[in-house]
Design a protein around this motif. Structure first.
Motif, PDB file in Angstrom:
ATOM      1  N   ARG A 262      41.250 -49.271 -49.036  1.00  0.00           N
ATOM      2  CA  ARG A 262      41.297 -48.356 -47.880  1.00  0.00           C
ATOM      3  C   ARG A 262      40.377 -47.150 -48.062  1.00  0.00           C
ATOM      4  NH1 ARG A 262      46.753 -45.849 -45.136  1.00  0.00           N
ATOM      5  NH2 ARG A 262      45.765 -45.263 -43.190  1.00  0.00           N
TER       6      ARG A 262
ATOM      7  N   TRP B 282      47.946 -50.457 -42.689  1.00  0.00           N
ATOM      8  CA  TRP B 282      47.832 -49.932 -44.053  1.00  0.00           C
ATOM      9  C   TRP B 282      49.111 -49.245 -44.523  1.00  0.00           C
ATOM     10  CZ3 TRP B 282      43.511 -51.380 -46.517  1.00  0.00           C
ATOM     11  CH2 TRP B 282      42.352 -51.633 -45.782  1.00  0.00           C
ATOM     12  N   ASP B 283      49.653 -48.384 -43.677  1.00  0.00           N
ATOM     13  CA  ASP B 283      50.786 -47.555 -44.107  1.00  0.00           C
ATOM     14  C   ASP B 283      52.129 -48.275 -44.101  1.00  0.00           C
ATOM     15  OD1 ASP B 283      50.950 -47.676 -41.353  1.00  0.00           O
ATOM     16  OD2 ASP B 283      51.179 -45.512 -41.066  1.00  0.00           O
TER      17      ASP B 283
ATOM     18  N   ARG C  50      48.628 -50.773 -54.695  1.00  0.00           N
ATOM     19  CA  ARG C  50      47.462 -50.194 -55.380  1.00  0.00           C
ATOM     20  C   ARG C  50      46.165 -50.854 -54.910  1.00  0.00           C
ATOM     21  NH1 ARG C  50      51.418 -50.186 -59.322  1.00  0.00           N
ATOM     22  NH2 ARG C  50      50.743 -52.185 -60.190  1.00  0.00           N
TER      23      ARG C  50
ATOM     24  N   GLU D 208      45.384 -49.471 -51.489  1.00  0.00           N
ATOM     25  CA  GLU D 208      44.865 -48.091 -51.614  1.00  0.00           C
ATOM     26  C   GLU D 208      43.406 -48.085 -52.061  1.00  0.00           C
ATOM     27  OE1 GLU D 208      47.709 -46.321 -54.244  1.00  0.00           O
ATOM     28  OE2 GLU D 208      49.156 -45.954 -52.625  1.00  0.00           O
TER      29      GLU D 208
END
Length: 185
Positions: A184, A165-166, A178, A181
């Motif tokens: 998640r 994810w990061d 976006r 995000e």
């Protein structure tokens, strides 16, 4: 109207109706997304062929961010034409009955992973962007891969890669970030 042919209904009329239904029922998470939702509905009202790539005023597309079963990584594709890391997705086809089905078909085709399942709740986000063919009014979903998922690069991709994810913000544009995000959360 003598001598003129009246065009018949667009072959994807059921898909058009589903798009109107999905977007009418979808709860936008913020004012920007609400503006896009209203814009998409206005576009659908003005263009009976809004689901077809032949609609030069812009057309709806469907995409899906593929998430690994542990929900620690996402699969991005290095798009062959755009040369960008993106979620899987693309044009709707007349054979697609729903937007969700179109997103799932595209995700399966571009990832090579059978058995993907859309996350419940409908679309995650909307994103309007210019492409070489026309404006894309993208309806973005998320799909969960199975434990035994093995990806395979398609003709539309240069590469496929799982990203934590990061790390997505290091390789992808703001639209993908976006979407990641929103999934998640």
């Amino acid at each position: 109207m003598t001598g003129q042919q009246v065009p018949g209904p667009y072959a994807g009329a059921g898909l058009h109706q589903d798009a109107v239904r999905v977007l009418t029922q979808w709860r936008a998470p913020d004012t920007g997304q609400e503006r896009l939702r209203q814009s998409y509905l206005e576009h659908l009202a003005a263009h009976p062929d809004a689901m077809a790539r032949s609609c030069t005023a812009g057309h709806l597309t469907a995409s899906a961010l593929v998430v690994d079963p542990e929900r620690e990584r996402v699969l991005l594709t290095l798009h062959r034409k755009l040369r960008m890391w993106l979620q899987t997705g693309g044009h709707c086809e007349p054979s697609d009955a729903t937007l969700g089905e179109a997103a799932l078909r595209e995700a399966t085709e571009e990832s090579g992973i059978p058995g993907l399942a859309l996350l419940p709740g409908g679309p995650m986000r909307l994103d309007r962007h210019r492409t070489p063919c026309a404006w894309h009014l993208d309806v973005q979903y998320a799909a969960l891969a199975s434990q035994d998922a093995v990806e395979a690069v398609s003709e539309e991709s240069l590469d496929l890669r799982w990203f934590p994810w990061d790390e997505v913000d290091r390789v992808a544009d703001g639209s993908v970030v976006r979407l990641v995000e929103s999934v998640r959360v």
